[in-house]
Design a protein around this motif. Sequence first.
Motif, PDB file in Angstrom:
ATOM      1  N   ASP A   1       0.837  -1.199   0.000  1.00 37.85           N
ATOM      2  CA  ASP A   1       0.000   0.000   0.000  1.00 37.85           C
ATOM      3  C   ASP A   1       0.875   1.254   0.000  1.00 37.85           C
ATOM      4  O   ASP A   1       0.623   2.206  -0.746  1.00 37.85           O
ATOM      5  CB  ASP A   1      -0.933  -0.018   1.218  1.00 37.85           C
TER       6      ASP A   1
ATOM      7  N   LEU B   1       2.901   7.183 -11.989  1.00 39.19           N
ATOM      8  CA  LEU B   1       1.904   6.575 -12.863  1.00 39.19           C
ATOM      9  C   LEU B   1       0.916   7.617 -13.382  1.00 39.19           C
ATOM     10  O   LEU B   1       0.637   7.673 -14.584  1.00 39.19           O
ATOM     11  CB  LEU B   1       1.162   5.448 -12.131  1.00 39.19           C
ATOM     12  N   VAL B   2       0.404   8.455 -12.495  1.00 37.90           N
ATOM     13  CA  VAL B   2      -0.570   9.485 -12.879  1.00 37.90           C
ATOM     14  C   VAL B   2       0.026  10.450 -13.901  1.00 37.90           C
ATOM     15  O   VAL B   2      -0.638  10.843 -14.860  1.00 37.90           O
ATOM     16  CB  VAL B   2      -1.073  10.249 -11.627  1.00 37.90           C
TER      17      VAL B   2
ATOM     18  N   MET C   1       3.455  -2.175 -13.921  1.00 37.70           N
ATOM     19  CA  MET C   1       3.981  -0.826 -13.692  1.00 37.70           C
ATOM     20  C   MET C   1       4.885  -0.378 -14.836  1.00 37.70           C
ATOM     21  O   MET C   1       5.200   0.797 -14.943  1.00 37.70           O
ATOM     22  CB  MET C   1       4.803  -0.773 -12.401  1.00 37.70           C
TER      23      MET C   1
ATOM     24  N   SER D   1       2.486   1.672  -3.394  1.00 38.34           N
ATOM     25  CA  SER D   1       1.526   2.219  -4.353  1.00 38.34           C
ATOM     26  C   SER D   1       1.379   3.731  -4.185  1.00 38.34           C
ATOM     27  O   SER D   1       1.300   4.461  -5.174  1.00 38.34           O
ATOM     28  CB  SER D   1       0.164   1.550  -4.201  1.00 38.34           C
ATOM     29  N   THR D   2       1.344   4.183  -2.942  1.00 35.14           N
ATOM     30  CA  THR D   2       1.258   5.623  -2.674  1.00 35.14           C
ATOM     31  C   THR D   2       2.470   6.356  -3.234  1.00 35.14           C
ATOM     32  O   THR D   2       2.337   7.444  -3.805  1.00 35.14           O
ATOM     33  CB  THR D   2       1.155   5.870  -1.145  1.00 35.14           C
TER      34      THR D   2
ATOM     35  N   ILE E   1       4.546   5.406  -5.744  1.00 32.24           N
ATOM     36  CA  ILE E   1       4.694   5.387  -7.208  1.00 32.24           C
ATOM     37  C   ILE E   1       3.500   6.000  -7.932  1.00 32.24           C
ATOM     38  O   ILE E   1       3.599   6.285  -9.129  1.00 32.24           O
ATOM     39  CB  ILE E   1       4.958   3.958  -7.743  1.00 32.24           C
ATOM     40  N   ASN E   2       2.406   6.232  -7.222  1.00 30.79           N
ATOM     41  CA  ASN E   2       1.222   6.783  -7.868  1.00 30.79           C
ATOM     42  C   ASN E   2       1.498   8.076  -8.644  1.00 30.79           C
ATOM     43  O   ASN E   2       1.018   8.213  -9.775  1.00 30.79           O
ATOM     44  CB  ASN E   2       0.085   6.978  -6.863  1.00 30.79           C
ATOM     45  N   PRO E   3       2.259   9.036  -8.104  1.00 28.97           N
ATOM     46  CA  PRO E   3       2.541  10.250  -8.887  1.00 28.97           C
ATOM     47  C   PRO E   3       3.261   9.943 -10.214  1.00 28.97           C
ATOM     48  O   PRO E   3       3.028  10.618 -11.216  1.00 28.97           O
ATOM     49  CB  PRO E   3       3.431  11.086  -7.962  1.00 28.97           C
TER      50      PRO E   3
END
Length: 183
Positions: free
Chosen positions: A96, A106-107, A144, A99-100, A102-104
């Motif tokens: 979790d 990915l977005v 990813m 994911s937080t 790497i989210n930027p």
Amino acid sequence: MEKNIMGIQDKLSKGDHVFYYVEDTDCYIDNAISYIKDGIEHGDQVLFVENERLYPKILERLETLFSEEQLKNVHYINNFTFYWRNGNFHPPTILDYFSTLINPFLVNELSFRTWGHIEWRDDVEIFKNIQEYEVAIEQLVPEMNAISVCAYDASRLSKSLKESLLNCHGFFMTDDKIAPIIK
């Protein structure tokens, strides 16, 4: 002067998951620097999970190679903060948090790679948790579209844990070579 990981940049592509069996700290530092250097030169963001003992040595050398602006592509996280966030090695919590982080990337559709130096206290139950974590990462890495290196100190690995790690990575790396794992 850092040396390249023997052939790593030519052998890996996005979606590859690497088990790095670390035997020599100096070689490890050289390889980490080479990996980060290649990432920066290819425009990647680098999520670099390392201990507070080695990171200053790595950063000191990186500062001689790159500008402050280029080094903004390196995102350092203390490995105990990352892997032991709630005081235990709990794969769902780690994933979790991952994911937080790497989210930027990915977005914003940023190319990235990861490097994680996995360490633990003396915990007999760690084997199952590490295996669960690595199986999940093995499934995530291709989705990813990133390269992910998972570094383990050889002196800490039992024969059975090493075999388990070989089964949930696509590549096996030592201090001086890398090769695909034939399953």
